[in-house]
Design a protein around this motif. Structure first.
Motif, PDB file in Angstrom:
ATOM      1  N   ARG A 122       1.451 -29.904 -31.155  1.00  0.00           N
ATOM      2  CA  ARG A 122       1.462 -28.442 -31.154  1.00  0.00           C
ATOM      3  C   ARG A 122       0.095 -27.974 -31.613  1.00  0.00           C
ATOM      4  O   ARG A 122      -0.561 -28.682 -32.360  1.00  0.00           O
TER       5      ARG A 122
ATOM      6  N   GLU B  85       3.131 -22.518 -32.667  1.00  0.00           N
ATOM      7  CA  GLU B  85       3.671 -23.420 -31.648  1.00  0.00           C
ATOM      8  C   GLU B  85       2.912 -23.362 -30.324  1.00  0.00           C
ATOM      9  O   GLU B  85       2.944 -24.307 -29.548  1.00  0.00           O
ATOM     10  N   PHE B  86       2.282 -22.205 -30.042  1.00  0.00           N
ATOM     11  CA  PHE B  86       1.715 -22.006 -28.708  1.00  0.00           C
ATOM     12  C   PHE B  86       0.322 -21.384 -28.766  1.00  0.00           C
ATOM     13  O   PHE B  86       0.029 -20.601 -29.658  1.00  0.00           O
TER      14      PHE B  86
ATOM     15  N   ASN C   1       5.965 -17.035 -32.328  1.00  0.00           N
ATOM     16  CA  ASN C   1       5.846 -18.444 -32.718  1.00  0.00           C
ATOM     17  C   ASN C   1       4.383 -18.880 -32.604  1.00  0.00           C
ATOM     18  O   ASN C   1       4.045 -19.799 -31.835  1.00  0.00           O
TER      19      ASN C   1
ATOM     20  N   ALA D 198      12.823 -19.157 -23.910  1.00  0.00           N
ATOM     21  CA  ALA D 198      12.574 -19.921 -25.149  1.00  0.00           C
ATOM     22  C   ALA D 198      12.919 -21.388 -24.932  1.00  0.00           C
ATOM     23  O   ALA D 198      12.211 -22.280 -25.419  1.00  0.00           O
ATOM     24  N   TYR D 199      13.989 -21.640 -24.183  1.00  0.00           N
ATOM     25  CA  TYR D 199      14.393 -23.031 -23.978  1.00  0.00           C
ATOM     26  C   TYR D 199      13.334 -23.824 -23.200  1.00  0.00           C
ATOM     27  O   TYR D 199      13.011 -24.957 -23.550  1.00  0.00           O
TER      28      TYR D 199
ATOM     29  N   ARG E 143       1.373 -26.008 -28.173  1.00  0.00           N
ATOM     30  CA  ARG E 143       1.469 -26.275 -26.738  1.00  0.00           C
ATOM     31  C   ARG E 143       0.644 -25.211 -26.006  1.00  0.00           C
ATOM     32  O   ARG E 143       0.728 -24.030 -26.323  1.00  0.00           O
TER      33      ARG E 143
ATOM     34  N   LEU F 129       7.755 -14.049 -27.071  1.00  0.00           N
ATOM     35  CA  LEU F 129       8.122 -15.302 -27.760  1.00  0.00           C
ATOM     36  C   LEU F 129       6.891 -16.042 -28.286  1.00  0.00           C
ATOM     37  O   LEU F 129       6.916 -16.614 -29.379  1.00  0.00           O
TER      38      LEU F 129
ATOM     39  N   LEU G 135      10.090 -22.998 -22.962  1.00  0.00           N
ATOM     40  CA  LEU G 135       8.815 -23.029 -23.696  1.00  0.00           C
ATOM     41  C   LEU G 135       8.765 -24.185 -24.685  1.00  0.00           C
ATOM     42  O   LEU G 135       7.741 -24.848 -24.838  1.00  0.00           O
ATOM     43  N   GLY G 136       9.858 -24.416 -25.372  1.00  0.00           N
ATOM     44  CA  GLY G 136       9.848 -25.441 -26.409  1.00  0.00           C
ATOM     45  C   GLY G 136      10.391 -26.773 -25.955  1.00  0.00           C
ATOM     46  O   GLY G 136      10.303 -27.762 -26.687  1.00  0.00           O
TER      47      GLY G 136
ATOM     48  N   ARG H   1      13.814 -26.860 -29.211  1.00  0.00           N
ATOM     49  CA  ARG H   1      14.285 -25.477 -29.044  1.00  0.00           C
ATOM     50  C   ARG H   1      13.404 -24.531 -29.845  1.00  0.00           C
ATOM     51  O   ARG H   1      12.955 -24.861 -30.940  1.00  0.00           O
ATOM     52  N   THR H   2      13.159 -23.377 -29.270  1.00  0.00           N
ATOM     53  CA  THR H   2      12.299 -22.364 -29.873  1.00  0.00           C
ATOM     54  C   THR H   2      13.170 -21.188 -30.318  1.00  0.00           C
ATOM     55  O   THR H   2      13.992 -20.719 -29.531  1.00  0.00           O
TER      56      THR H   2
END
Ligand code: NAP
Length: 408
Positions: free
Chosen positions: A15, A42-43, A39, A283-284, A17, A35, A286-287, A291-292
């Motif tokens: 991470r 995470e991104f 987060n 979200a599903y 991502r 999203l 992306l992570g 899970r995000t």
């Protein structure tokens, strides 16, 4: 198995991502950005694209620290350049710039352009082996197995964003496909679910985009009103889950809480439920495979009360039948269906034809374009172009005054 979960072990685990959004200014694009902002560890963002909405694109690019921003329409290049001057963000315009955006080394590319215009940049992301989060169903519908061939060749990972397909993916046992009897996509039924055919003749674009449960872009909202959206989704599901039309069911579920389900040979039915908010499936992907967190309203079934289901009415909503026929016909039929539908939907939105003319235009175009196979992507582009020209000839206002509605 087309939804490629096999690469879960190789999906870049580090991470943040890196994410690119094709169509960042649209409904899916903006939900994705919401999203990403929630987060931030995470991104990170590589590239963003829009068609014409320069102001929002520039604002997003600055806010997210993107490396590249592109507009499809060359007329907007100067405005984008000016809006991003001094930021260090590279800018581009035109179809080649969308492809360039897809070439940036993002781990995951959100394909959220509307229509077949998204095909080439989405394929570009696939060819370099990225995780392709597919919202742009028209790209898969128009290129079909040739699209999947590109995915397979490069070892890219294809993940469904469409809520129904995302739901089914989460319930689908890819290791025991032979035990799956059928999958079912739910449909809200759209704003005209209870209207008689005659009453649909004079509905306006404003009424057609007013979707009862989902907030979406204009084109998919009209597709939902005609049920063509569900037809496109049946074709999408056929490719993603490699099932024939007979194993892909559609049921109307006006509350949009159950998004899809899988029926197994022992009678078990695994369903996916959630509030009608696209940030859950986004979200599903992306992570994925993790899970995000998403701030979507949590489902309270006691509050939701009754969940109802009914069969779709293909007499009042012939677009669903046309899509199934195109799928069964094979060859270039789905490409023709998609192209004709795009032309007809925009003609309706511009007030040039009536609501019922959308499906009629698609049907006449399917009859007019010679059947044929698609051997290459060039064939896809040729058929798409021909179908658009023919559909544009049908999607014209009637000469006789006072005949709004089904004029064909
Ligand atoms: N919205 C949903 O809830 C939902 C759910 C499932 C699947 N999908 C699918 O996701 C895709 C996007 O839907 P949406 O509702 O987000 O659409 P949308 O709100 O209309 O946004 C479309 C995006 O594509 C861009 N765009 C439009 N025409 C383009 C062109 N010719 N070339 C390049 N870019 C172009 C738009 O830019 P501008 O803003 O500059 O016009 C915008 O960024 C569609 O395929 C739809 O079927 C959407």
């Amino acid at each position: 198995m087309a939804v490629n979960t096999a690469n879960s072990a190789t999906a870049r685990a580090e991470r943040p991502r890196r994410v690119t959004i094709l169509g960042s200014t649209g409904s899916i694009g903006q939900s994705t950005i919401d999203l990403l902002r929630r987060n931030p560890d995470e991104f990170m963002v590589e590239a963003l694209t829009a068609n014409r909405n320069v102001a929002l694109l520039a604002e997003q690019a600055k806010m997210l620290g993107a490396r590249y921003a592109a507009v499809a329409d060359p007329a907007d290049y100067a405005a984008l350049k000016e809006a991003l001057a001094g930021t260090g963000i590279a800018v581009g315009c035109g179809p080649s710039a969308l492809v360039e955006a897809a070439e940036y080394p993002a781990d995951l590319v959100m394909a959220a352009i509307v229509g077949a215009a998204g095909l080439e940049p989405t394929l570009t992301a696939a060819r370099r082996g990225a995780i392709v989060a597919l919202a742009n169903k028209e790209a898969l519908v128009c290129a079909g197995s040739l699209f999947l061939r590109e995915i397979a060749k490069s070892g890219a990972t294809l993940l469904p964003v469409d809520s129904e397909h995302n739901a089914i993916w989460q319930c689908f046992d890819f290791t025991r496909v032979e035990a799956i009897e059928k999958i079912t996509l739910t449909a809200s039924g759209g704003p005209f679910r209870e209207r008689a055919l005659d009453e649909m003749r004079d509905v306006t674009p404003e009424q057609a985009v007013a979707h009862p449960t989902w907030r979406m872009g204009a084109k998919i909202s009209i597709d939902s009103a005609t049920l063509m959206n569900k037809g496109l989704e049946v074709i999408e599901a056929h490719h993603l889950f490699q099932l024939p039309s007979e194993q892909i069911d559609v049921v109307v579920h006006p509350q949009s809480i159950v998004h899809g389900f899988v029926t197994y040979c022992d009678g078990s039915v695994l369903a996916h439920l959630g509030s009608p908010d696209m940030r859950t499936p986004i979200a599903y992907v992306l992570g994925w495979p993790g899970r995000t967190p998403a701030p979507t309203p949590r489902l309270d079934l006691a509050k939701a009360g009754r969940l109802t289901f009914e069969p779709p009415d293909e007499r009042r909503f012939p677009a669903l039948r046309l899509a199934r026929e195109a799928l069964n016909q094979g060859g270039c039929s789905a490409t023709v269906l998609n192209a004709a539908n795009e032309i007809a939907v925009y003609a309706f939105m511009e007030g040039r034809i009536g609501f019922l003319d959308i499906a009629a235009t698609v049907e006449r175009t399917l009859e007019a374009v010679p059947a044929g196979n698609l051997e290459s992507l060039d064939d896809v582009y040729d058929v798409d172009r021909t179908a658009r020209e023919i559909a544009a000839g049908f999607a014209v206002p009637r000469v006789v005054a006072g005949t709004a509605g089904s004029t064909l």
